[in-house]
Design a protein around this motif. Structure first.
Motif, PDB file in Angstrom:
ATOM      1  N   GLY A 106       0.812  -1.200   0.000  1.00  0.00           N
ATOM      2  CA  GLY A 106       0.000   0.000   0.000  1.00  0.00           C
ATOM      3  C   GLY A 106       0.840   1.241   0.000  1.00  0.00           C
ATOM      4  O   GLY A 106       1.983   1.241   0.427  1.00  0.00           O
ATOM      5  N   PHE A 107       0.257   2.318  -0.533  1.00  0.00           N
ATOM      6  CA  PHE A 107       0.955   3.591  -0.527  1.00  0.00           C
ATOM      7  C   PHE A 107       0.001   4.770  -0.516  1.00  0.00           C
ATOM      8  O   PHE A 107       0.420   5.911  -0.462  1.00  0.00           O
ATOM      9  N   GLY A 108      -1.285   4.527  -0.565  1.00  0.00           N
ATOM     10  CA  GLY A 108      -2.243   5.626  -0.615  1.00  0.00           C
ATOM     11  C   GLY A 108      -3.106   5.683   0.620  1.00  0.00           C
ATOM     12  O   GLY A 108      -3.070   4.795   1.484  1.00  0.00           O
ATOM     13  N   PRO A 109      -3.907   6.725   0.720  1.00  0.00           N
ATOM     14  CA  PRO A 109      -4.780   6.875   1.882  1.00  0.00           C
ATOM     15  C   PRO A 109      -5.907   5.838   1.896  1.00  0.00           C
ATOM     16  O   PRO A 109      -6.334   5.350   0.844  1.00  0.00           O
ATOM     17  N   TYR A 110      -6.361   5.532   3.095  1.00  0.00           N
ATOM     18  CA  TYR A 110      -7.454   4.584   3.286  1.00  0.00           C
ATOM     19  C   TYR A 110      -8.662   5.035   2.465  1.00  0.00           C
ATOM     20  O   TYR A 110      -8.978   6.215   2.401  1.00  0.00           O
ATOM     21  N   GLY A 111      -9.333   4.083   1.840  1.00  0.00           N
ATOM     22  CA  GLY A 111     -10.522   4.384   1.059  1.00  0.00           C
ATOM     23  C   GLY A 111     -10.253   4.623  -0.415  1.00  0.00           C
ATOM     24  O   GLY A 111     -11.174   4.790  -1.200  1.00  0.00           O
ATOM     25  N   THR A 112      -8.984   4.634  -0.814  1.00  0.00           N
ATOM     26  CA  THR A 112      -8.653   4.802  -2.225  1.00  0.00           C
ATOM     27  C   THR A 112      -8.187   3.468  -2.795  1.00  0.00           C
ATOM     28  O   THR A 112      -7.905   2.524  -2.053  1.00  0.00           O
ATOM     29  N   SER A 113      -8.082   3.382  -4.111  1.00  0.00           N
ATOM     30  CA  SER A 113      -7.611   2.139  -4.735  1.00  0.00           C
ATOM     31  C   SER A 113      -6.132   1.880  -4.440  1.00  0.00           C
ATOM     32  O   SER A 113      -5.650   0.774  -4.630  1.00  0.00           O
ATOM     33  N   ASP A 114      -5.431   2.896  -3.977  1.00  0.00           N
ATOM     34  CA  ASP A 114      -4.015   2.742  -3.636  1.00  0.00           C
ATOM     35  C   ASP A 114      -3.786   2.388  -2.168  1.00  0.00           C
ATOM     36  O   ASP A 114      -2.649   2.239  -1.737  1.00  0.00           O
ATOM     37  N   ALA A 115      -4.855   2.274  -1.412  1.00  0.00           N
ATOM     38  CA  ALA A 115      -4.730   1.942   0.008  1.00  0.00           C
ATOM     39  C   ALA A 115      -4.130   0.552   0.171  1.00  0.00           C
ATOM     40  O   ALA A 115      -4.239  -0.299  -0.715  1.00  0.00           O
ATOM     41  N   GLY A 116      -3.513   0.322   1.309  1.00  0.00           N
ATOM     42  CA  GLY A 116      -2.880  -0.957   1.566  1.00  0.00           C
ATOM     43  C   GLY A 116      -3.862  -2.101   1.621  1.00  0.00           C
ATOM     44  O   GLY A 116      -4.968  -1.969   2.149  1.00  0.00           O
ATOM     45  N   ARG A 117      -3.438  -3.235   1.052  1.00  0.00           N
ATOM     46  CA  ARG A 117      -4.237  -4.466   1.088  1.00  0.00           C
ATOM     47  C   ARG A 117      -3.359  -5.626   0.629  1.00  0.00           C
ATOM     48  O   ARG A 117      -2.292  -5.414   0.057  1.00  0.00           O
ATOM     49  N   MET A 118      -3.819  -6.830   0.875  1.00  0.00           N
ATOM     50  CA  MET A 118      -3.108  -8.007   0.382  1.00  0.00           C
ATOM     51  C   MET A 118      -3.243  -8.040  -1.132  1.00  0.00           C
ATOM     52  O   MET A 118      -4.328  -7.824  -1.669  1.00  0.00           O
ATOM     53  N   ARG A 119      -2.115  -8.245  -1.803  1.00  0.00           N
ATOM     54  CA  ARG A 119      -2.116  -8.283  -3.267  1.00  0.00           C
ATOM     55  C   ARG A 119      -1.261  -9.456  -3.745  1.00  0.00           C
ATOM     56  O   ARG A 119      -0.241  -9.766  -3.156  1.00  0.00           O
ATOM     57  N   ASP A 120      -1.693 -10.064  -4.836  1.00  0.00           N
ATOM     58  CA  ASP A 120      -0.875 -11.038  -5.551  1.00  0.00           C
ATOM     59  C   ASP A 120      -0.228 -10.277  -6.700  1.00  0.00           C
ATOM     60  O   ASP A 120      -0.935  -9.716  -7.546  1.00  0.00           O
ATOM     61  N   LEU A 121       1.095 -10.242  -6.722  1.00  0.00           N
ATOM     62  CA  LEU A 121       1.810  -9.484  -7.739  1.00  0.00           C
ATOM     63  C   LEU A 121       2.882 -10.333  -8.403  1.00  0.00           C
ATOM     64  O   LEU A 121       3.498 -11.187  -7.763  1.00  0.00           O
ATOM     65  N   THR A 122       3.099 -10.049  -9.666  1.00  0.00           N
ATOM     66  CA  THR A 122       4.244 -10.571 -10.396  1.00  0.00           C
ATOM     67  C   THR A 122       4.856  -9.390 -11.117  1.00  0.00           C
ATOM     68  O   THR A 122       4.162  -8.670 -11.836  1.00  0.00           O
ATOM     69  N   ALA A 123       6.145  -9.167 -10.897  1.00  0.00           N
ATOM     70  CA  ALA A 123       6.812  -8.019 -11.493  1.00  0.00           C
ATOM     71  C   ALA A 123       8.191  -8.432 -12.000  1.00  0.00           C
ATOM     72  O   ALA A 123       8.931  -9.130 -11.314  1.00  0.00           O
ATOM     73  N   ALA A 124       8.511  -7.983 -13.210  1.00  0.00           N
ATOM     74  CA  ALA A 124       9.856  -8.153 -13.752  1.00  0.00           C
ATOM     75  C   ALA A 124      10.682  -6.973 -13.258  1.00  0.00           C
ATOM     76  O   ALA A 124      10.344  -5.827 -13.528  1.00  0.00           O
ATOM     77  N   VAL A 125      11.720  -7.253 -12.492  1.00  0.00           N
ATOM     78  CA  VAL A 125      12.525  -6.173 -11.920  1.00  0.00           C
ATOM     79  C   VAL A 125      13.799  -5.974 -12.741  1.00  0.00           C
ATOM     80  O   VAL A 125      14.323  -6.898 -13.349  1.00  0.00           O
ATOM     81  N   ALA A 126      14.274  -4.744 -12.745  1.00  0.00           N
ATOM     82  CA  ALA A 126      15.437  -4.358 -13.534  1.00  0.00           C
ATOM     83  C   ALA A 126      16.696  -5.094 -13.098  1.00  0.00           C
ATOM     84  O   ALA A 126      16.821  -5.522 -11.943  1.00  0.00           O
ATOM     85  N   HIS A 127      17.636  -5.188 -14.028  1.00  0.00           N
ATOM     86  CA  HIS A 127      18.878  -5.887 -13.728  1.00  0.00           C
ATOM     87  C   HIS A 127      19.660  -5.211 -12.601  1.00  0.00           C
ATOM     88  O   HIS A 127      20.376  -5.878 -11.863  1.00  0.00           O
ATOM     89  N   SER A 128      19.498  -3.907 -12.425  1.00  0.00           N
ATOM     90  CA  SER A 128      20.207  -3.237 -11.323  1.00  0.00           C
ATOM     91  C   SER A 128      19.707  -3.735  -9.974  1.00  0.00           C
ATOM     92  O   SER A 128      20.495  -3.958  -9.054  1.00  0.00           O
ATOM     93  N   HIS A 129      18.399  -3.922  -9.844  1.00  0.00           N
ATOM     94  CA  HIS A 129      17.849  -4.482  -8.610  1.00  0.00           C
ATOM     95  C   HIS A 129      18.257  -5.946  -8.460  1.00  0.00           C
ATOM     96  O   HIS A 129      18.593  -6.394  -7.360  1.00  0.00           O
ATOM     97  N   ALA A 130      18.225  -6.686  -9.565  1.00  0.00           N
ATOM     98  CA  ALA A 130      18.627  -8.098  -9.521  1.00  0.00           C
ATOM     99  C   ALA A 130      20.074  -8.220  -9.043  1.00  0.00           C
ATOM    100  O   ALA A 130      20.378  -9.059  -8.194  1.00  0.00           O
ATOM    101  N   ALA A 131      20.952  -7.372  -9.565  1.00  0.00           N
ATOM    102  CA  ALA A 131      22.362  -7.416  -9.166  1.00  0.00           C
ATOM    103  C   ALA A 131      22.514  -7.140  -7.675  1.00  0.00           C
ATOM    104  O   ALA A 131      23.287  -7.817  -6.985  1.00  0.00           O
TER     105      ALA A 131
END
Length: 115
Positions: free
Chosen positions: A38-63
């Motif tokens: 989460g990163f947004g205020p309560y009551g918005t679509s950005d509010a914190g919640r359990m999420r299933d995510l798949t993300a391809a991360v950049a090679h700099s983060h991988a390194a």
């Protein structure tokens, strides 16, 4: 059976090393997880919640993740690196207007990292 075992012992470390090298220089990693984000205020679509995510991360983060793992980083250190990688890839989407966005990443149910 002995031939298969010998082949695995001989080649698997080399294959793994090549995969780590590729991920850290150009390929990146794919991180899948179920966790509280989460990163947004309560009551918005950005509010914190359990999420299933798949993300391809950049090679700099991988390194950074792979180097920390190889140098004996703690789980807490690795958690922070993975959280930052997911935040950049999924929520911040490479910067833009969300470059300074602080993303909460807690309560990890499961985590899978692949090359």
């Amino acid at each position: 059976m002995a031939l298969a075992q010998e082949t695995e012992e001989e080649w698997q470390p080399q294959v793994r090393a090549q995969a780590r090298q590729h991920a850290g220089t150009s390929g990146g990693l794919v991180i899948s997880c179920r966790a509280y984000f989460g990163f947004g205020p309560y009551g918005t679509s950005d509010a914190g919640r359990m999420r299933d995510l798949t993300a391809a991360v950049a090679h700099s983060h991988a390194a950074a993740i792979l180097a920390a793992k190889e140098s004996g980083a703690t789980d807490k250190d690795l958690h922070e690196l993975v959280a930052d990688a997911i935040a950049d890839a999924y929520f911040r989407q490479g910067g833009g207007g969300r470059a300074g966005l602080k993303v909460e990443f807690t309560d990890v149910d499961w985590l899978d990292i692949s090359f």
